[in-house]
Write a protein that holds these residues in place. Structure first.
Motif, PDB file in Angstrom:
ATOM      1  N   ASN A  86      -1.237  22.210  62.193  1.00  0.00           N
ATOM      2  CA  ASN A  86      -2.605  23.458  62.967  1.00  0.00           C
ATOM      3  C   ASN A  86      -2.041  22.644  64.793  1.00  0.00           C
ATOM      4  OD1 ASN A  86      -2.457  25.389  62.155  1.00  0.00           O
ATOM      5  ND2 ASN A  86      -4.024  25.053  61.351  1.00  0.00           N
ATOM      6  N   THR A  87      -1.914  21.022  64.894  1.00  0.00           N
ATOM      7  CA  THR A  87      -2.537  20.494  66.212  1.00  0.00           C
ATOM      8  C   THR A  87      -0.688  19.968  66.505  1.00  0.00           C
ATOM      9  OG1 THR A  87      -4.351  18.998  65.190  1.00  0.00           O
ATOM     10  CG2 THR A  87      -2.953  17.954  66.344  1.00  0.00           C
ATOM     11  N   LEU A  88      -0.440  19.914  65.629  1.00  0.00           N
ATOM     12  CA  LEU A  88       1.104  19.447  66.441  1.00  0.00           C
ATOM     13  C   LEU A  88       1.570  20.570  66.699  1.00  0.00           C
ATOM     14  CD1 LEU A  88       3.586  18.520  62.671  1.00  0.00           C
ATOM     15  CD2 LEU A  88       2.308  17.453  64.836  1.00  0.00           C
ATOM     16  N   TYR A  89       1.305  22.548  66.310  1.00  0.00           N
ATOM     17  CA  TYR A  89       1.482  23.010  67.200  1.00  0.00           C
ATOM     18  C   TYR A  89       1.046  23.793  68.530  1.00  0.00           C
ATOM     19  CZ  TYR A  89       3.775  25.829  63.118  1.00  0.00           C
ATOM     20  OH  TYR A  89       4.293  25.694  62.145  1.00  0.00           O
ATOM     21  N   LEU A  90      -0.570  23.115  68.307  1.00  0.00           N
ATOM     22  CA  LEU A  90      -1.637  23.744  69.983  1.00  0.00           C
ATOM     23  C   LEU A  90      -0.832  22.499  70.506  1.00  0.00           C
ATOM     24  CD1 LEU A  90      -5.515  23.523  68.053  1.00  0.00           C
ATOM     25  CD2 LEU A  90      -3.999  24.835  69.158  1.00  0.00           C
ATOM     26  N   ARG A  91      -0.467  21.230  69.987  1.00  0.00           N
ATOM     27  CA  ARG A  91       0.131  20.551  71.252  1.00  0.00           C
ATOM     28  C   ARG A  91       1.480  21.242  71.515  1.00  0.00           C
ATOM     29  NH1 ARG A  91      -3.148  15.146  71.702  1.00  0.00           N
ATOM     30  NH2 ARG A  91      -5.076  16.128  71.178  1.00  0.00           N
ATOM     31  N   ASN A  92       2.047  21.664  70.660  1.00  0.00           N
ATOM     32  CA  ASN A  92       3.247  22.162  71.055  1.00  0.00           C
ATOM     33  C   ASN A  92       4.145  20.642  71.441  1.00  0.00           C
ATOM     34  OD1 ASN A  92       5.569  24.206  71.397  1.00  0.00           O
ATOM     35  ND2 ASN A  92       5.378  23.697  73.758  1.00  0.00           N
ATOM     36  N   VAL A  93       4.374  19.846  70.651  1.00  0.00           N
ATOM     37  CA  VAL A  93       5.020  18.988  70.090  1.00  0.00           C
ATOM     38  C   VAL A  93       6.075  19.922  68.585  1.00  0.00           C
ATOM     39  CG1 VAL A  93       3.652  17.213  71.344  1.00  0.00           C
ATOM     40  CG2 VAL A  93       2.939  17.555  68.946  1.00  0.00           C
ATOM     41  N   THR A  94       7.487  18.818  68.551  1.00  0.00           N
ATOM     42  CA  THR A  94       7.815  19.153  67.659  1.00  0.00           C
ATOM     43  C   THR A  94       8.891  17.400  67.258  1.00  0.00           C
ATOM     44  OG1 THR A  94       9.321  20.769  66.526  1.00  0.00           O
ATOM     45  CG2 THR A  94       9.491  20.278  68.825  1.00  0.00           C
ATOM     46  N   ASN A  95       9.923  18.217  66.120  1.00  0.00           N
ATOM     47  CA  ASN A  95      10.364  16.504  66.243  1.00  0.00           C
ATOM     48  C   ASN A  95      10.063  15.132  65.642  1.00  0.00           C
ATOM     49  OD1 ASN A  95      12.319  18.602  66.245  1.00  0.00           O
ATOM     50  ND2 ASN A  95      14.329  16.412  66.925  1.00  0.00           N
ATOM     51  N   LEU A  96       8.490  15.634  65.040  1.00  0.00           N
ATOM     52  CA  LEU A  96       7.403  14.646  65.033  1.00  0.00           C
ATOM     53  C   LEU A  96       6.785  15.048  63.609  1.00  0.00           C
ATOM     54  CD1 LEU A  96       5.770  12.684  66.687  1.00  0.00           C
ATOM     55  CD2 LEU A  96       4.527  14.646  67.485  1.00  0.00           C
ATOM     56  N   LEU A  97       6.642  13.322  63.090  1.00  0.00           N
ATOM     57  CA  LEU A  97       5.866  13.241  61.236  1.00  0.00           C
ATOM     58  C   LEU A  97       4.940  12.772  61.862  1.00  0.00           C
ATOM     59  CD1 LEU A  97       6.017  12.589  58.346  1.00  0.00           C
ATOM     60  CD2 LEU A  97       6.812  10.714  58.921  1.00  0.00           C
ATOM     61  N   VAL A  98       3.253  12.861  61.697  1.00  0.00           N
ATOM     62  CA  VAL A  98       2.032  12.833  61.636  1.00  0.00           C
ATOM     63  C   VAL A  98       1.631  12.845  59.577  1.00  0.00           C
ATOM     64  CG1 VAL A  98       0.116  12.775  61.769  1.00  0.00           C
ATOM     65  CG2 VAL A  98       1.455  13.890  63.716  1.00  0.00           C
ATOM     66  N   VAL A  99       1.139  11.134  59.522  1.00  0.00           N
ATOM     67  CA  VAL A  99       0.851  10.993  58.360  1.00  0.00           C
ATOM     68  C   VAL A  99      -0.422  10.387  58.367  1.00  0.00           C
ATOM     69  CG1 VAL A  99       1.275   9.701  56.072  1.00  0.00           C
ATOM     70  CG2 VAL A  99       3.337  10.103  58.037  1.00  0.00           C
ATOM     71  N   VAL A 100      -1.083  11.211  57.681  1.00  0.00           N
ATOM     72  CA  VAL A 100      -2.692  10.033  57.168  1.00  0.00           C
ATOM     73  C   VAL A 100      -3.112   9.820  56.299  1.00  0.00           C
ATOM     74  CG1 VAL A 100      -5.204  11.299  57.627  1.00  0.00           C
ATOM     75  CG2 VAL A 100      -3.847  12.598  59.259  1.00  0.00           C
ATOM     76  N   VAL A 101      -2.869   8.447  55.775  1.00  0.00           N
ATOM     77  CA  VAL A 101      -3.395   7.986  54.944  1.00  0.00           C
ATOM     78  C   VAL A 101      -5.321   7.567  54.744  1.00  0.00           C
ATOM     79  CG1 VAL A 101      -3.113   5.401  53.592  1.00  0.00           C
ATOM     80  CG2 VAL A 101      -1.168   6.810  55.487  1.00  0.00           C
ATOM     81  N   ARG A 102      -5.264   7.913  53.622  1.00  0.00           N
ATOM     82  CA  ARG A 102      -6.159   8.382  53.291  1.00  0.00           C
ATOM     83  C   ARG A 102      -7.376   7.022  52.596  1.00  0.00           C
ATOM     84  NH1 ARG A 102     -11.140  12.087  50.768  1.00  0.00           N
ATOM     85  NH2 ARG A 102     -12.917  11.456  51.359  1.00  0.00           N
ATOM     86  N   TYR A 103      -8.367   5.947  52.616  1.00  0.00           N
ATOM     87  CA  TYR A 103      -9.202   5.605  51.620  1.00  0.00           C
ATOM     88  C   TYR A 103     -10.426   6.273  51.511  1.00  0.00           C
ATOM     89  CZ  TYR A 103      -5.833   1.644  52.152  1.00  0.00           C
ATOM     90  OH  TYR A 103      -4.626   1.432  52.621  1.00  0.00           O
ATOM     91  N   PHE A 104     -10.350   6.282  50.300  1.00  0.00           N
ATOM     92  CA  PHE A 104     -11.899   6.431  50.009  1.00  0.00           C
ATOM     93  C   PHE A 104     -13.192   5.786  49.989  1.00  0.00           C
ATOM     94  CE2 PHE A 104     -14.868   8.665  46.355  1.00  0.00           C
ATOM     95  CZ  PHE A 104     -15.092   9.793  47.076  1.00  0.00           C
ATOM     96  N   GLY A 105     -14.060   6.637  50.611  1.00  0.00           N
ATOM     97  CA  GLY A 105     -15.307   5.642  50.423  1.00  0.00           C
ATOM     98  C   GLY A 105     -16.414   5.957  49.518  1.00  0.00           C
TER      99      GLY A 105
END
Length: 201
Positions: A86-105
């Motif tokens: 949804n963030t990619l759509y809102l920013r109107n960006v494409t040809n783009l990968l976003v990865v979120v790496v989580r360490y559990f706390g």
């Protein structure tokens, strides 16, 4: 123009970070041109963060809203990859990968907490990125005989086509990039040159 061949993407990889109740969220954004690029970056991040519990991602290709892939990687459905997409759509960006790496706390964040964490990390990562306008292109190989060189070079020069490779012998070959919106004109002009063959790469 019937087809708009411009799109917004980022010029270089970017990183972001978010922390909530001990959980750490590392954000990564990469410009990509296809699925293979995305897989390569995901593989590299898994090597970089082997102890992370989740590698959630979303990416878009082209301007069609349906051309995307995403993975919650074990997080509850809809809490991780969807907020990133949804963030990619809102920013109107494409040809783009976003990865979120989580360490559990150690503390569960709950569904609203997870959605917020992944959305905020994606936003923070894109805030660090330099957004640029690019053009969709077709790549063509032009094959022609040496006497046709001047005519071919005139097209390349007048249309300001980036040359990817070239070889000039008795039989010449050149690879060029043509903006999608200029493809019809380019093909028409090339067809007027005798003994020239065009191959879409």
């Amino acid at each position: 123009m019937l087809f708009d061949d411009t799109f917004q993407t980022i010029s270089a990889p970017a990183e972001g970070f978010f922390k909530d109740k001990g959980s750490k969220f590392h954000g990564y954004a990469f410009p990509i041109s296809g699925d293979a690029d995305a897989r390569q970056h995901l593989g590299e991040l898994r090597e970089l963060h082997p102890k992370a519990v989740h590698h959630c991602y979303a990416y878009r290709l082209g301007t069609d809203k349906m051309s995307y892939r995403m993975s919650d990687d074990g997080e509850p459905s809809g809490t991780a990859a969807r907020p990133v997409l949804n963030t990619l759509y809102l920013r109107n960006v494409t040809n783009l990968l976003v990865v979120v790496v989580r360490y559990f706390g150690g503390t569960l964040l709950g569904v609203p907490g997870l959605i917020n964490a992944y959305k905020t990390t994606a936003e923070d990562t894109l805030n660090e990125a330099n957004v640029v306008t690019r053009h969709f292109v077709n790549r063509y190989e032009i094959a022609f005989s040496y006497p046709q060189m001047n005519e071919v070079m005139r097209i390349v020069k007048e249309m300001e086509l980036p040359v990817l490779s070239q070889q000039f012998e008795m039989q010449c070959a050149m690879k060029v990039e043509v903006r999608v919106s200029a493809t019809e004109l380019f093909v028409t002009r090339c067809q007027k040159i005798e003994d020239l063959t065009l191959t879409l790469q």
